[in-house]
Enzyme design. Structure first.
Site: not given
Length: 167
Positions: A16, A40, A91, A129
């Protein structure tokens, strides 16, 4: 020009930070917007904790502002802050598929707000994360995966949880 870089940042990773630093070189101002993201898993850190970690990790980048936004459409928040661009970090191909769909929907909702994709540095392409949290929970080292202040906060948070568990 104001660019908006939204995410849950639970926690912020070195990937990030890579995207934030590069976006700050391209755009006049980058607003990093922390989303609660209730869809989430339950977050490890509160929105306030994530903002604090981001502020500390980006204090060396003068044209970055850290904020949060609530339950509103991202394009409405972009309009509210005057952002003409949304930055999305990528990514892998799987990120692109999801983000491309979101970019098209956002364009449909707000044609004046463009989405710009930035590929993260190759050294962070595997990083997420969720993986960082899993590694930390299992006692693995997160050095280099997250900024130093975030590594400290992860350790503190997990120690607090362990203390509560042991009571």
């Amino acid at each position: 020009m104001i660019a908006l870089y939204p995410g849950s940042f639970d926690p912020v990773t070195s990937g990030h930070i890579d995207v934030i630093e590069r976006a700050a070189r391209v755009f006049g101002e980058v607003v990093v917007a922390v989303a609660p993201n209730p869809a989430k898993e339950s977050p490890m850190f509160t929105v306030e904790e994530r903002i604090e970690m981001l502020r500390e990790a980006t204090k060396h980048v003068p044209n970055v502002r850290i904020e949060s936004f609530g339950e509103t459409l991202l394009v409405d928040y972009a309009r509210e802050i005057g952002a003409r661009v949304m930055v999305k970090g990528l990514r892998a191909v799987s990120d692109f598929e999801y983000e491309f769909q979101m970019a098209l929907m956002n364009r449909n909702l707000a044609p004046e707000v463009e989405t710009v994709f930035m590929a993260t540095g190759a050294e962070y392409s595997y990083l997420s994360s969720s993986l960082v949290k899993q590694i930390a929970r299992l006692g693995g080292a997160v050095t280099g995966l997250v900024p130093e202040n975030v590594a400290r906060k992860l350790g503190e948070k997990l120690s607090q949880r362990q203390e509560v568990k042991n009571k």
